[in-house]
Design a protein around this motif. Structure first.
Motif, short mmCIF file in Angstrom:
data_model
loop_
_atom_site.label_atom_id
_atom_site.label_comp_id
_atom_site.label_asym_id
_atom_site.label_seq_id
_atom_site.Cartn_x
_atom_site.Cartn_y
_atom_site.Cartn_z
N THR A 51 0.84 -1.20 0.00
CA THR A 51 0.00 0.00 0.00
C THR A 51 0.87 1.24 0.00
O THR A 51 0.63 2.19 -0.76
N VAL A 109 0.89 4.15 -2.70
CA VAL A 109 0.62 5.52 -2.30
C VAL A 109 1.73 6.45 -2.77
O VAL A 109 1.48 7.50 -3.37
N VAL A 112 1.49 6.87 -6.62
CA VAL A 112 0.42 7.75 -7.08
C VAL A 112 0.77 9.20 -6.78
O VAL A 112 0.78 10.06 -7.68
N ARG A 168 8.01 0.46 -9.90
CA ARG A 168 9.16 -0.44 -9.79
C ARG A 168 10.23 0.13 -8.87
O ARG A 168 10.83 -0.57 -8.06
N GLU A 169 10.49 1.44 -9.01
CA GLU A 169 11.51 2.08 -8.18
C GLU A 169 11.08 2.11 -6.72
O GLU A 169 11.89 1.97 -5.81
N ALA A 190 9.71 0.03 -5.11
CA ALA A 190 9.94 -1.25 -4.46
C ALA A 190 11.34 -1.33 -3.85
O ALA A 190 11.59 -2.18 -3.00
N ILE A 191 12.28 -0.47 -4.29
CA ILE A 191 13.63 -0.58 -3.73
C ILE A 191 13.95 0.53 -2.73
O ILE A 191 14.91 0.43 -1.99
N LEU A 236 7.74 -10.72 -4.55
CA LEU A 236 8.16 -10.54 -5.95
C LEU A 236 7.00 -10.84 -6.90
O LEU A 236 6.81 -10.15 -7.90
N ILE A 277 4.80 -7.87 -6.99
CA ILE A 277 5.39 -6.78 -7.78
C ILE A 277 5.23 -7.06 -9.28
O ILE A 277 4.78 -6.21 -10.05
N ILE A 278 5.61 -8.29 -9.68
CA ILE A 278 5.53 -8.63 -11.11
C ILE A 278 4.09 -8.50 -11.59
O ILE A 278 3.82 -7.94 -12.66
N VAL A 322 3.19 -4.84 -12.00
CA VAL A 322 3.84 -4.26 -13.17
C VAL A 322 3.15 -4.73 -14.45
O VAL A 322 2.89 -3.93 -15.36
N MET A 323 2.82 -6.03 -14.50
CA MET A 323 2.15 -6.54 -15.71
C MET A 323 0.79 -5.86 -15.89
O MET A 323 0.42 -5.47 -17.00
N GLU A 339 1.30 -2.42 -17.20
CA GLU A 339 1.67 -2.41 -18.62
C GLU A 339 0.45 -2.65 -19.49
O GLU A 339 0.28 -2.04 -20.53
#
Lengths: 272, 262, 270
Positions: free
Chosen positions: C81, C85, C88, C215-216, C218-219, C248, C251-252, C255-256, C259
């Motif tokens: 979340t 957040v 966005v 994606r960013e 997440a790190i 993971l 996350i994947i 992202v999918m 996309e």
């Protein structure tokens, strides 16, 4: 044309129908509400007292970081060399692996549309959506910290990126050239070497250099999680709050990024 | 030399491109294949060397039946059929010489071809052919540096270096100007005569076809509607193949042009 | 047989080399080999450790088949979340700020001083990686999603303004001139002459950037700037591969999904 009546019965032109207009307003409203909610969550997790103090802290850090500790450079040569190796060897390893994946993923070269192609696409999307730092974390847990983990992390992260661009290039090739080579009685591999490879070679070279440039950036920070390179020094300097060393390392990273971008632009210019 | 028996092709979409075509072409004969777009001309010649797999029917090249061959045997037979393409289909990023030598791919092994180590006899033959079509100086130029007519000459060399018995020619003049079109057609027909090659030439320019070939075949909706000498193409026949139109001008123009050429 | 032909017959033929100058060709080849040898030799690999690690690698891959969403469900939910957040909020703010900067960085519509300042901001943002910005911002603002939010907003500005500016610079001049010829003011000119031309691409790029921001995000947790990264880091540290696999996979999947959605939206606006 959407037209509405004014109070006195005259017609007025409007850009959109009333219904569309309402829908648009509703969308904006929902969007704003979501944003406000998000902001409140961030705000709730923030200690605003510290934030008010931020300009003071920033000034303090800047003051301590200047001037950079130039003599520290003698300890950085080796990490810089490691960083270059992580990026370059990682890119090479990724290219070796990305080429077969790309050929398996492209609609016109895949050996099997229903089994191998989805598998190749899965490899592409999963390696691409996970950042190299996360791959590095994982690899450190598996094969231990060091430069090798960094190389493999960069390689895995780059497979999806390179394979995606490459398979798009393969799908865009001129099919008649392939047909012509096939018609001479060439074998499957000869068709590949004469009909397909020459057509995608420029794209391949461009992709490699482009990705190498990105990998130089990424390899400078892999050390933060222990995967070798100059990031290790950054991390240890940060831990002991040695700000003059931090500023020197940041300068070097900035320089590396600018240099690699320049090199990649030059090489791509020479190829295309 | 080449004979087709009930050759049929139905595409996956259900389009019947060829409807049981029977055809016999003797050694050394040059045949023009005419017909409106979508008549199945392109499919017909691609079914012969199986760039398109025929649905049913047989293709005999000499005494070998092509349509039932396995992959290796098919490749060996493809060597006997040179193909010339509409948009030249040269590998644009390779040199002229590499394009010509690629005609020998069926004869040399993968690594030899990959390292460009062709036998000296192939190299000599490539130079001879380039000399014959007047492109000797262009040998080390990249194919995309050439003009349309020059590219098609390279395409012809690539087909001939295969030492074929049959030429399959797909709209050789479609992207060339009228003068170059004629030069290319003349070159193809001369070379066929010199080497005693049979050829099937897809062509939409009826006048051009009449000028150069001994036999014309008219295809419509995958069926042969006409098979005879070029002067048999009277307005009624053309109407049958292409539909109603005033054909007199087309035919007359040809006769006049022929006189002018002679 | 012509004379020119007889020069060629019986002689070997070689493909003309890609690099014509022989010394340069050799320099590049030898240089590449020397570098590779030195580079590979300087990488220390503890093969014994790698060999031992293979088991753990296999365990990790196997854990993708049995991901554990439940043990740390609260942490995962909170982390994801927070990532969303941050994504966005930073995308909205980043896009809003990058529009004026993008306009200012387009040479054909901005005066020189504005152009220089905007290009400077872009260059700064592009040359600093997210993670380094995040470290500095965490040091300044303290731990938490605020630092992550600011990092991603800053990165969005560099990315989007640059592409927007390039897009404006390559737009069709005649359309913009036609609007100017009507006697429009500068804002009107931008609204009618420029905006319609660059809008579809701006929307496409913005959506793409949302994807990157997620994606960013997440790190960023690795350095304490909020999001799922912290939970992921803990999972790896404790060798809890099934939890890591679960994160993971989430996350994947996100992202999918992003996309997929961006594909639909881009197809609609173009």
């Amino acid at each position: 044309m959407p037209v509405s009546r004014l109070a006195d019965g005259r017609k007025a032109w409007q850009r959109r129908e009333r219904k569309q207009q309402l829908a648009r307003w509703a969308m904006w409203l929902v969007g704003t509400a979501i944003f406000v909610w998000c902001w409140q969550r961030i705000s709730g997790a923030t200690t605003w007292f510290f934030v008010l103090d931020a300009p003071h802290i920033a000034g303090d850090i800047l003051e301590r970081a200047m001037p950079p500790r130039w003599s520290y450079i003698s300890k950085l040569w080796w990490p810089i060399w490691d960083t270059l190796n992580i990026a370059t060897l990682g890119t090479l390893m990724a290219l070796v692996l990305a080429v077969p994946v790309a050929f398996m993923a492209a609609r016109n070269t895949t050996p099997s549309r229903y089994f191998i192609r989805p598998l190749a696409l899965l490899i592409i999307v999963s390696t691409r959506s996970i950042n190299s730092l996360i791959w590095a974390l994982l690899l450190i847990a598996i094969i231990g910290p060091g430069v090798f983990a960094g190389i493999v992390a960069i390689a895995i992260r780059s497979i999806g990126f390179c394979a995606k661009l490459l398979y798009e290039a393969i799908e865009e090739i001129d099919h008649s050239q392939v047909e012509a080579v096939t018609a001479t009685g060439a074998s499957r591999w000869q068709v590949m070497a004469y009909g397909i490879v020459p057509q995608i070679l420029p794209a391949f070279a461009g992709i490699s250099v482009f990705r190498w440039d990105i990998n130089i950036r990424e390899s400078t920070v892999l050390g933060l999680v222990g995967a070798g390179g100059i990031g290790l020094q950054l991390s240890s300097s940060l831990n002991v709050l040695a700000w003059p060393q931090v500023s020197l390392i940041l300068l070097i990273i900035l320089l590396a990024v600018v240099l690699s971008e320049w090199v990649s632009a030059k090489v791509r210019g020479a190829i295309i | 030399m080449l004979s087709l028996e009930k050759l049929t092709k139905t595409y996956r979409t259900g389009d019947q491109a060829l409807k049981a075509v029977d055809l016999e072409i003797p050694e050394g004969q040059v045949v023009a294949l005419i017909g409106p777009s979508g008549a199945g001309k392109s499919t017909l010649i691609r079914c012969i060397n199986r760039l398109v797999e025929p649905t049913s029917g047989k293709v005999w090249l000499g005494d070998i039946e092509i349509s039932s061959l396995g992959a290796t045997a098919l490749r060996q037979q493809r060597r006997r059929m040179g193909m010339i393409f509409q948009e030249y289909a040269l590998v644009e990023r390779l040199t002229v010489m590499e394009n010509v030598l690629s005609g020998r791919l069926g004869y040399v092994g993968f690594w030899k071809s990959f390292l460009r180590r062709y036998p000296q006899s192939d190299i000599d033959e490539a130079f001879r052919l380039l000399d014959r079509v007047g492109l000797l100086e262009m040998a080390d130029k990249r194919a995309d540096e050439l003009s349309g007519g020059q590219r098609q000459r390279v395409g012809i060399c690539r087909a001939l270096i295969q030492n074929p018995a049959l030429l399959l020619v797909d709209e050789p003049t479609a992207s060339l100007d009228p003068k170059t079109s004629r030069q290319i057609m003349r070159l193809i027909c001369e070379l066929c005569a010199e080497r005693g090659l049979a050829a099937i030439i897809n062509i939409h320019d009826v006048a051009l076809a009449q000028m150069f070939v001994q036999r014309v075949i008219g295809l419509q909706f995958g069926e042969i509607k006409f098979d005879g000498p070029p002067d048999g193409l009277v307005p009624e026949v053309l109407t049958q193949i292409y539909g109603e139109e005033d054909w007199q001008a087309t035919i007359r123009k040809v006769e006049e042009e022929e006189e002018a050429v002679e | 047989m012509s004379d020119a032909l007889s020069l060629h017959l019986g002689k070997p033929w070689k493909k003309p080399p890609f690099i014509k100058r022989a010394w340069l060709r050799w320099l590049i080849a030898v240089g590449a080999i020397v570098y590779l040898v030195l580079g590979i030799a300087s990488v220390e690999v503890n093969w014994h450790r790698v060999y031992e690690g293979l088991d753990r690698g296999a365990a990790f891959i196997a854990s993708f088949l049995t991901p554990d969403f439940l043990t740390r469900a609260t942490d995962i939910r909170e982390g994801i979340t927070e990532s969303i957040v941050m994504t966005v909020a930073s995308s909205v703010v980043g896009i809003l700020i990058s529009i004026p900067i993008g306009l200012g960085a387009a040479r054909n519509i901005a005066p020189l001083p504005v152009y220089m300042i905007c290009r400077g901001i872009i260059a700064l943002s592009r040359s600093l990686q997210e993670i380094i910005v995040a470290i500095l911002l965490v040091a300044i603002f303290g731990f938490g999603p605020l630092a992550g939010f600011l990092t991603l907003s800053f990165a969005t500005i560099g990315f989007l303004s640059k592409l927007l500016a390039e897009n404006i610079e390559s737009m069709d001049r005649s359309q913009a001139e036609a609007i100017r010829a009507t006697g429009s003011s500068w804002p009107q000119w931008i609204n009618y002459g420029v905006q319609p031309q660059v809008m579809p691409r701006l929307i496409g790029l913005s959506i793409y950037r949302v994807d990157i921001n997620f994606r960013e995000s997440a790190i960023l947790g690795l350095v304490g700037a909020g999001g799922i990264g912290a939970t992921l880091n803990t999972a790896f540290d404790r060798y809890e591969f099934d939890t890591a696999a679960a994160i993971l996979i989430i996350i994947i999947a996100i992202v999918m999904a992003l996309e997929y959605v961006s594909g639909i939206i881009r197809a609609r606006v173009q």
